[in-house]
Design a protein around this motif. Structure first.
Motif, short mmCIF file in Angstrom:
data_model
loop_
_atom_site.label_atom_id
_atom_site.label_comp_id
_atom_site.label_asym_id
_atom_site.label_seq_id
_atom_site.Cartn_x
_atom_site.Cartn_y
_atom_site.Cartn_z
N ASN A 10 21.97 -13.29 41.80
CA ASN A 10 22.09 -13.48 43.25
C ASN A 10 23.56 -13.61 43.61
OD1 ASN A 10 22.86 -16.16 42.62
ND2 ASN A 10 20.73 -16.85 42.74
N ALA A 11 23.84 -13.92 44.88
CA ALA A 11 25.23 -13.99 45.34
C ALA A 11 26.04 -15.04 44.58
CB ALA A 11 25.26 -14.29 46.84
N ARG A 12 25.38 -16.06 44.07
CA ARG A 12 26.09 -17.11 43.33
C ARG A 12 26.37 -16.69 41.89
NH1 ARG A 12 24.43 -21.04 40.00
NH2 ARG A 12 22.23 -20.59 40.45
N THR A 13 25.46 -15.95 41.27
CA THR A 13 25.56 -15.67 39.84
C THR A 13 26.07 -14.27 39.50
OG1 THR A 13 23.24 -14.97 39.75
CG2 THR A 13 23.72 -17.30 39.32
N TYR A 14 26.08 -13.36 40.47
CA TYR A 14 26.44 -11.98 40.15
C TYR A 14 27.95 -11.82 39.98
CZ TYR A 14 27.13 -7.02 40.22
OH TYR A 14 27.53 -5.75 39.87
N ARG A 15 28.34 -11.04 38.95
CA ARG A 15 29.73 -10.67 38.73
C ARG A 15 29.79 -9.22 38.25
NH1 ARG A 15 29.74 -14.80 40.90
NH2 ARG A 15 30.98 -16.69 40.52
N LEU A 16 30.81 -8.49 38.70
CA LEU A 16 31.08 -7.13 38.25
C LEU A 16 32.49 -7.09 37.69
CD1 LEU A 16 30.41 -4.10 38.01
CD2 LEU A 16 31.28 -3.82 40.35
N ARG A 17 32.61 -6.74 36.42
CA ARG A 17 33.90 -6.69 35.73
C ARG A 17 34.43 -5.26 35.69
NH1 ARG A 17 38.39 -9.65 34.48
NH2 ARG A 17 39.32 -8.96 32.51
N VAL A 18 35.70 -5.07 36.06
CA VAL A 18 36.38 -3.79 35.94
C VAL A 18 37.51 -3.99 34.93
CG1 VAL A 18 37.63 -1.95 37.13
CG2 VAL A 18 35.85 -3.24 38.35
N ASP A 19 37.45 -3.24 33.81
CA ASP A 19 38.44 -3.46 32.75
C ASP A 19 38.66 -2.18 31.96
OD1 ASP A 19 36.15 -3.28 31.17
OD2 ASP A 19 36.06 -5.41 30.72
N GLY A 20 39.18 -2.30 30.74
CA GLY A 20 39.48 -1.14 29.92
C GLY A 20 40.91 -0.68 30.13
N LEU A 21 41.11 0.62 30.26
CA LEU A 21 42.44 1.20 30.39
C LEU A 21 42.92 1.11 31.84
CD1 LEU A 21 41.99 4.33 28.10
CD2 LEU A 21 43.10 2.16 27.54
N VAL A 22 43.14 -0.12 32.28
CA VAL A 22 43.62 -0.39 33.63
C VAL A 22 44.75 -1.41 33.57
CG1 VAL A 22 41.39 0.14 34.69
CG2 VAL A 22 41.91 -2.21 34.04
N ASP A 23 45.59 -1.40 34.57
CA ASP A 23 46.71 -2.34 34.63
C ASP A 23 46.30 -3.69 35.19
OD1 ASP A 23 48.55 -0.44 33.66
OD2 ASP A 23 48.87 0.37 35.68
N ARG A 24 45.24 -3.70 36.00
CA ARG A 24 44.85 -4.94 36.68
C ARG A 24 43.34 -5.18 36.54
NH1 ARG A 24 48.41 -2.10 39.60
NH2 ARG A 24 46.78 -1.02 40.77
N SER A 54 39.82 -6.85 36.76
CA SER A 54 39.38 -7.75 37.82
C SER A 54 37.89 -8.00 37.72
CB SER A 54 39.74 -7.18 39.20
OG SER A 54 39.18 -5.89 39.35
N THR A 55 37.47 -9.08 38.38
CA THR A 55 36.06 -9.43 38.45
C THR A 55 35.69 -9.63 39.92
OG1 THR A 55 36.10 -10.49 36.28
CG2 THR A 55 34.28 -11.07 37.75
#
Length: 245
Positions: free
Chosen positions: A81-95, A97-98
């Motif tokens: 839900n809105a409290r527990t959901y997270r989306l991680r952006v990573d790998g070959l990136v400079d920044r 983020s979650t």
């Protein structure tokens, strides 16, 4: 080529050929016949009710008259839900983020209306999806020059997908928060799913939790079982129909 899977379908075990073990059961359910199609609205309501109580996905083999089928690759998927959901952006990136759900909602939203096409043949016409263009999240992360692909992982713990970086940057590829003008439901892979409009629906990974930029395309759940990595509608999986994109 192996037998074609339903889009988004996740059986809990596979035989040596890669076809789901429960396939005979599924085919038997399909044998219920076309009479169900004539009662599509009533049947669809019944399928939706059953699907919420059936983690196997077998209810989705029932005819539903141009409506969605619901699938899961695991026995169950705990909701977020809105409290527990997270989306991680990573790998070959400079920044790296979650994103929270609120953070994704705060981004500019794009609405796309296209037919949803399953590789097995069922189709839902003129279906609205709305969300953040994947290209925007990639730009915000700062993709490195050596990157060539993007891998997607899901909080069901089993499903994965990939696109080339060029495919991922298309304007019709979304990190979708809304579907059919409503928040994406848990059954449909919510609160956030991938939507790859020009490809068969198995590329639109449900329960999206990770976006990882990589050097090479890594085959996803169904590609590891013999299906096309490039799933353009009409130009892949042995189909001869005219491309829609």
């Amino acid at each position: 080529m192996n037998p074609t899977p339903p889009d988004d379908v996740h059986d809990r075990s596979d035989d040596a050929s890669g076809a789901p073990i429960g396939r005979r059961v599924v085919l038997g359910m399909l044998g219920l016949g076309a009479a169900g199609v004539a009662a599509a609205p009533l049947l669809q309501r019944g399928v939706e009710a059953l699907a919420r109580q059936d983690p196997t996905g077998l209810t989705d083999a029932l005819p539903a008259g141009g409506a969605f089928r619901y699938y899961s690759v695991t026995a169950s998927v705990p909701p977020k839900n809105a409290r527990t959901y997270r989306l991680r952006v990573d790998g070959l990136v400079d920044r790296p983020s979650t994103y929270t759900l609120a953070g994704l909602r705060a981004e500019p939203q794009t609405r796309i209306v296209r037919d949803v096409q399953c590789v097995t043949g069922w189709r839902v016409p003129e279906t609205p999806f709305e969300g953040v263009r994947l290209s925007r999240l990639l730009d915000a992360a700062g993709v490195r020059p050596e990157a060539r692909a993007v891998r997607f992982t899901c909080f069901d713990g089993a499903y994965s997908e990939s696109l080339t970086l060029e495919q991922a940057r298309r304007d019709d590829v979304l990190v979708a928060l809304r579907m059919q003008d409503k928040p994406v439901s848990h059954e449909h892979g919510g609160p956030v799913r991938l939507y790859v409009a020009p490809m068969y629906f198995y590329k639109s990974a449900k329960w999206l939790s990770g976006i990882t930029v990589t050097e090479d395309v890594r085959p996803g759940y169904w590609e590891e079982r013999g299906y096309d990595v490039d799933a353009w509608v009409g130009r892949s999986n042995g189909r001869d129909d005219t491309p829609t994109a």
